[in-house]
Each structure stands twice: as C-alpha cells, then as structure tokens.
Scaffold this motif. Structure first.
Motif, short mmCIF file in Angstrom:
data_model
loop_
_atom_site.label_atom_id
_atom_site.label_comp_id
_atom_site.label_asym_id
_atom_site.label_seq_id
_atom_site.Cartn_x
_atom_site.Cartn_y
_atom_site.Cartn_z
N UNK A 36 76.13 31.83 75.71
CA UNK A 36 75.48 30.75 76.46
C UNK A 36 74.85 31.27 77.75
N UNK A 37 75.50 32.19 78.43
CA UNK A 37 74.91 32.77 79.65
C UNK A 37 73.63 33.52 79.32
N UNK A 38 73.64 34.18 78.15
CA UNK A 38 72.43 34.88 77.73
C UNK A 38 71.29 33.91 77.48
N UNK A 39 71.59 32.75 76.92
CA UNK A 39 70.54 31.75 76.69
C UNK A 39 70.03 31.19 78.02
N UNK A 100 79.47 27.39 85.55
CA UNK A 100 79.47 27.96 86.89
C UNK A 100 80.85 28.41 87.33
N UNK A 101 81.88 27.72 86.96
CA UNK A 101 83.24 28.15 87.34
C UNK A 101 84.26 27.64 86.31
N UNK A 102 84.13 28.07 85.08
CA UNK A 102 85.06 27.56 84.06
C UNK A 102 86.41 28.29 84.13
N UNK A 103 87.48 27.60 83.69
CA UNK A 103 88.79 28.24 83.60
C UNK A 103 88.95 28.89 82.22
N UNK A 127 74.32 26.31 84.37
CA UNK A 127 74.78 27.56 84.96
C UNK A 127 74.01 27.87 86.22
N UNK A 128 74.29 29.01 86.81
CA UNK A 128 73.60 29.45 88.02
C UNK A 128 72.52 30.45 87.65
#
Length: 463
Positions: A36-39, A100-103, A127-128
């Motif tokens: 997901x961060x890559x997307x 952004x800040x998941x556990x 996300x950021x």
C-alpha cells in the motif's frame, strides 16, 4: 519412522513449519503495508506530471492512474484538499486505512482480514507523502491485485519454509545419528553382548561417550554389570558350596546315625549326671540328623516349608539356652527368659529352635570376643495379630559394616572366621512362617532382634 533419528526428522519438519506459519501472518501484514505504501508513492509520482502541466488529456491521466494501480489520488497541501487524479469508481468505498501511524496489531488484523476476503472491493488508503510533499495523500484502489500479491507472497514463504525445514531436518537427522543414535546403538550392543555371557568380565562396558547424559547411562550400566557379574560369581561359589555341603551332610548323617545307636547305652548309665545330660545329647544329635537329611533332600540353599503346629515357646527357649550355657561355661555370660510358661505359638518346632538358636549363638560369640561379662535375655509377648519374640543382649553392639549386609549370607559376619550365615538362615526361616525378623536396636549398650510371627491362618497359605 520408528527410529529415534526418523522421529527427529519428522518432528523437525513439523516444528519448523509451525514456526514459519506463526511468522507468516505478521510477514503478510508487513507485505501488505509495503504494498500500500508503494501505491501511495506511485500515486504521488503520478501527480508530479499534473503539477508540471496543469492541462493533461484524459488518456494520459488514465495511463498515470493505471501505472499507479489506483482509481483516485487526493493531495492535501496548505490545509487544502485537492483531487489530483480521478477515474470512474466501479463501486462505493468499502473501508479506509490510515498508514500514517498504524500499530502492529492493526496491521496483522487488517492483513488477515484481506487475505481471507476473496471479494474485490474498493478501499481508501491514507498516508504521508514522501519528502514532505504535502500534509497527506490518499488514494482509492481495488483489492483484487493486493490480495493476489499477498497470496503469491504467502505461497512463496511457505515453499521457502518447507525447503528450509527439510534441509534443517536432514542436518539434524545426520547430527542425531552421529551424536545420539550411534552411541545408543553402541550401548545396546554392549548390553546384548553382556547378556550372552554375563560371567565374562571382558564384556562389561567401558564408558567412552562424550555426551554427559549418555556417559551417565554408560556409568550406570557399568555399575550394574559389575555388580551383576560379582553376584553371579558369588552364586556360582554358593552353588559349589551347596554341593560340597550336600556331600559332607551325607557322611555326617551316617556318623550321627551311628552315634544315635549309642544313646540307649548312655541313658542306661547309673551316673546321675550322665542320665540328666543324656536326653539333651539325644535331642541335639536328632536335630543334627534332621538338618543333614533336609540338606540332602533339597541340595540347595532353600529351606523346606515349615510344618506348623502349636509349640510351647518356653520349652523351645529352654532347650536353646541349655545348650548355650554348656558352650559358654568358661565365660561370664548369664542367660534368662521372660516367657509365660503357657504361651504357645504356631510354628515348626525344629525351625523355631534354629531361629532362636542362631540369634542367641551370634550374641554369645560377640560377647565372648569382648572377654567381658554380659547377659542374654529372651522375652515374648503377644497381641491380636502377632507373637513377638525379643532376643536381647548387653554385648558390644553391631558395627556399621555389619549393619549394611546384616542378613546377607557370607557378608554379615563381624567375627573372624565367621560365615555370616546365622542371620541369613534365621531370616529365611522366619519368612517361611510368614513373619519378619528385624534389628530393633544396636549400640554400645547391646543389641536387640525382634521376631514377629503372625497369628492369622491365611498368612501360612501356600507354604
């Protein structure tokens, strides 16, 4: 796979696979996050084209969205939320995920939920932006390609785990065979070799194992084999001794039988002392003949089963003490009894005489060795279950060495030249009556042995 190494092989594969399965879920959750961060990063790169040229045609916008594998891109800059790229939404948004800040727990939960949900859905991902290119970036995207990538990643992880587990198991299999199975087989081989000829001391194991647990097993086996070999040699000597005793008993019986023929003449003597002593001489010779015949009848160390009758205990004790008084006439030893004249016990009279006689004789010999005056006392009492006979003396007591092998033939004697058979014989005879013989106390003030003979009839069944 009944061998130790084979079971280690199977267990290693199973345990490694279980460990990998436990790691798989967090790994897939991490893979999903990176996907997901890559997307998000691709979507941000796609927006750069729009920033470079405010006017781009629809075909280029579709191509940018297709390359980023998203449907819409929203950027938030300077508190302004702006739709940068968009396309037609095939269905409403199913869920939103903030990266952004998941556990860790949230990532594992969402990853597992996506893995088990096979339906293609539309999700929003927040996300950021990289390199502080804005306050946030959010995209909408389908989940079909995400789930396919997660399944493919999981399968590759499982295949890799299987390969690792098999390689690990093979290495462990080889190690176990070398370090455990081979030494264990060596111990088993020693045991089989020793069992074939336990009398051969050359077959006793020599500990060589480097592993402490196996070395302890080898040391224990060494001690066991050594003790067993010694016991077998002792039993062989006892068997040889039994044969010799049988031969001696045969000739001795003949001699004693001849001696019995002269007792009639002795009893006819006019000498009052001779007439008084003759019955005791006859009784002693008769007991000796019976003992010789018993030894010849069985030809081994086992005693005949007792013939149980009602026996006047006081009479038997008086016979024992009369003989012992003659044997210790030159020594300061006093003999006494504290037994009711009417007390009778259920026992074999000859064996009871031998039991008490052996105990009193041992006490007398111990006292004589000290050269000091002492007393030997025989007491008896009874309760609802047992007749109890106590043989006590005020002699020197038993040393520690004698207590360790008190009732062991040829090992319990403390007198020089003694055989150590007296207590062993007495204990065996008492057991034949269903009773017990035990050392009640011994110290510098004397020794007491306790005989318990059961009253219950069932105690004698099968004798």
């Amino acid at each position: 796979m009944n061998s130790l190494s084979g079971r280690f092989l199977i267990l290693t594969i199973v345990f490694v696979m279980l460990a990998e399965v436990m790691i798989l879920v967090p790994s897939i959750a991490r893979f999903r996050e990176e996907y997901l961060l890559n997307r998000l990063e691709r979507a941000q790169i796609a927006t750069l084209a729009l920033l470079a040229d405010d006017m781009i045609d629809m075909s280029l916008e579709d191509e940018l969205l297709e390359n980023a594998e998203v449907l819409n891109v929203v950027m938030r800059r300077d508190e302004v939320r702006e739709l940068m790229l968009s396309s037609e939404m095939p269905q409403p948004i199913h869920a939103s995920f903030d990266l952004r800040d998941p556990t860790a727990l949230e990532l594992i939960r969402d990853g597992f939920a996506r893995l088990v949900d096979s339906e293609d859905r539309i999700i929003r991902v927040i996300g950021e932006p990289v390199r502080d290119a804005g306050l946030l970036i959010e995209v909408t995207m389908p989940t079909a390609s995400l789930r396919a990538a997660m399944v493919d990643y999981g399968v590759r992880i499982l295949l890799l785990s299987a390969v690792i587990s098999i390689i690990t198991a093979i290495l462990l299999f080889v190690a176990v065979r070398g370090f455990l199975v081979k030494p264990i087989r060596g111990v088993v081989g020693h045991m089989k070799s020793y069992a074939a000829a336990p009398e051969d001391a050359r077959r006793i194991i020599t500990p060589t194992a480097g592993i402490s647990e196996l070395r302890e097993a080898e040391d224990a086996l060494l001690a066991l084999q050594t003790e067993l070999t010694q016991s077998l040699k002792q039993k062989e000597r006892l068997a040889q001794l039994g044969g010799a005793v049988s031969k001696i008993s045969h000739d001795l019986r003949n001699i004693l039988t001849t001696a019995q023929l002269f007792t009639d003449r002795i009893e006819a003597s006019e000498d009052p002392v001779v007439r008084r002593m003759a019955p005791k001489l006859v009784g002693s010779i008769t007991r000796a003949v019976n003992l010789c015949e018993s030894t010849l009848a069985f030809g081994k160390a086992e005693e005949a089963a007792p013939v149980l009758n009602r026996v006047n205990l006081s009479s038997v004790v008086q016979d024992v003490l009369a003989g012992e008084r003659l044997a210790s006439a030159e020594h300061e030893i006093s003999y006494s009894e504290d037994i009711s004249s009417g007390m009778s016990v259920r026992a074999d009279p000859e064996q009871l005489y031998r039991i008490i006689g052996n105990l009193v004789r041992n006490a007398r010999q111990a006292i004589v060795a000290t050269g000091k005056p002492a007393e030997i006392l025989i007491q008896a009492e009874e309760n609802a279950e047992n007749w109890i006979i106590l043989v006590a003396d005020t002699g020197p007591g038993l040393p520690e060495k004698a207590r360790e092998h008190l009732f062991t033939a040829f090992q319990g004697s403390v007198r020089k030249g003694g055989s150590g058979l007296g207590l062993s014989i007495a204990q065996e005879l008492v057991r034949g009556h269903g009773g017990t013989l035990e050392l009640e106390k011994t110290d510098e003030r004397g020794t007491t042995f306790k005989i318990c003979l059961p009253k219950a009839e069932q105690a004698f069944e099968g004798l």
